[in-house]
Design an enzyme around this catalytic site. Structure first.
Site, PDB file in Angstrom:
ATOM      1  N   ASP A  46       5.246   6.862   0.292  1.00 39.63           N
ATOM      2  CA  ASP A  46       4.216   6.344  -0.588  1.00 39.63           C
ATOM      3  C   ASP A  46       3.767   7.503  -1.479  1.00 39.63           C
ATOM      4  O   ASP A  46       4.006   8.672  -1.167  1.00 39.63           O
ATOM      5  CB  ASP A  46       3.053   5.809   0.257  1.00 39.63           C
ATOM      6  N   ASP A  48       0.328   7.634  -3.724  1.00 41.25           N
ATOM      7  CA  ASP A  48      -1.104   7.909  -3.744  1.00 41.25           C
ATOM      8  C   ASP A  48      -1.662   8.127  -2.348  1.00 41.25           C
ATOM      9  O   ASP A  48      -1.415   7.356  -1.428  1.00 41.25           O
ATOM     10  CB  ASP A  48      -1.855   6.755  -4.412  1.00 41.25           C
ATOM     11  N   SER A 137       6.108   2.908  -4.373  1.00 40.20           N
ATOM     12  CA  SER A 137       4.674   2.804  -4.619  1.00 40.20           C
ATOM     13  C   SER A 137       4.284   1.444  -5.163  1.00 40.20           C
ATOM     14  O   SER A 137       5.013   0.843  -5.948  1.00 40.20           O
ATOM     15  CB  SER A 137       4.246   3.881  -5.627  1.00 40.20           C
ATOM     16  N   GLY A 138       3.121   0.985  -4.759  1.00 39.42           N
ATOM     17  CA  GLY A 138       2.540  -0.196  -5.352  1.00 39.42           C
ATOM     18  C   GLY A 138       1.894   0.120  -6.679  1.00 39.42           C
ATOM     19  O   GLY A 138       1.273  -0.729  -7.292  1.00 39.42           O
ATOM     20  N   ASP A 211       0.107   6.221   3.910  1.00 34.31           N
ATOM     21  CA  ASP A 211      -1.265   6.172   4.424  1.00 34.31           C
ATOM     22  C   ASP A 211      -1.844   4.773   4.496  1.00 34.31           C
ATOM     23  O   ASP A 211      -2.887   4.569   5.113  1.00 34.31           O
ATOM     24  CB  ASP A 211      -2.175   7.005   3.513  1.00 34.31           C
ATOM     25  N   THR A 214       0.093  -1.347   3.191  1.00 32.90           N
ATOM     26  CA  THR A 214       1.360  -1.794   2.624  1.00 32.90           C
ATOM     27  C   THR A 214       2.521  -0.926   3.073  1.00 32.90           C
ATOM     28  O   THR A 214       3.676  -1.348   3.008  1.00 32.90           O
ATOM     29  CB  THR A 214       1.302  -1.815   1.086  1.00 32.90           C
TER      30      THR A 214
END
Length: 264
Positions: A46, A48, A137-138, A211, A214
């Site tokens: 991930d 962020d 990443s979302g 973290d 998702t």
């Protein structure tokens, strides 16, 4: 139609960090994850609050003067305890921000990625082992590209969302056909990305590190999920992780472990 991109994930209030590994998971389960980690063909990180110390969408929102409004939406979306429609949460944040192309480019030009301590060394070690490293990443690709460049990760190994602009450069929504534009089932989000990678590249072992909620839902099809709390600890995610760390050096040093000695 102009297609540009920038990242998002989740903001939460950082907590003091006193331990590198979760003490609540049975050691045999943790060791199973460690063995998968050491033998991974590919690792998906991930961005962020994992690879980077901050939340890209919140930083952009602050730059645009709507930081608090967007942060409130983000906290609701990523608390890790309640089910939510990620695509709706993303749309809500973007609707508050409505960044135009010029604003986005200006932000990218003046902002240097705040890499989490130890991530450079960890990615370098993985690359040296021949492990393929992905950023999943979302958030949006435009802000993630500088991160990938700093870490020596190929652009083709970024899976993220696209923000759309009209011919005048005004905000015009985002591409809902991207797998990362939604979450909540194995057919979308990070689970779908990992399933695609396994099918396309025939990886036998893929690990997801992150973290947020998702990230945790990515396993399966990921063979293991490693929770990361080096920037912010989300209790719901920590409870789901069989191995939870707060320092990337823990992961890097674990790669030196000789599994053959465990069988003697």
């Amino acid at each position: 139609m102009i297609r540009v991109a920038f990242p998002t994930s989740a903001a939460a209030i950082p907590r003091s960090i006193s331990t590198a590994v979760s003490e609540n998971i049975p050691k045999n389960q943790e060791e199973d994850v460690r063995k998968v980690w050491r033998n991974a063909d590919a690792v998906c990180f991930d961005v962020d609050s994992t690879v980077c110390q901050d939340e890209g969408i919140d930083e952009l929102a602050a730059y645009l003067g709507v930081g608090e409004a967007v942060a409130n939406v983000t906290r609701t979306a990523m608390n890790g305890n309640a089910r939510f429609r990620y695509r709706d949460a993303l749309a809500a944040r973007l609707q508050v921000m409505k960044p135009n192309n010029e604003q986005l480019e200006q932000f990218v030009n003046i902002t240097k990625p705040k890499l989490t301590i130890g991530i450079r060394e960890l990615v370098s070690r993985l690359h040296a082992r021949g492990t393929h490293v992905y950023l999943v990443s979302g958030g949006f690709r435009r802000l993630i590209l500088p991160v990938a460049e700093l870490l020596g990760i190929e652009k083709s190994r970024i899976y993220a969302n696209e923000i759309l602009f009209d011919k005048q450069g005004n905000y015009h929504g985002f591409d809902t056909s991207e797998l990362t534009s939604d979450s909540g089932s194995k057919d979308v989000g990070k689970p779908a990305v990992i399933a695609l990678l396994k099918k396309k590249f025939h990886y036998k072992t893929v690990v997801m590190v992150g973290d947020g909620a998702t990230d945790a839902e990515a396993a399966p099809p990921a063979d293991a999920f490693i929770g990361f709390g080096g920037n912010v600890i989300r209790e719901g995610v920590k409870a789901r992780a069989k191995w939870y760390v707060t320092d990337f050096d823990v992961l890097r040093k674990d790669l030196e472990h000789d599994d053959s000695s465990d069988d003697e």
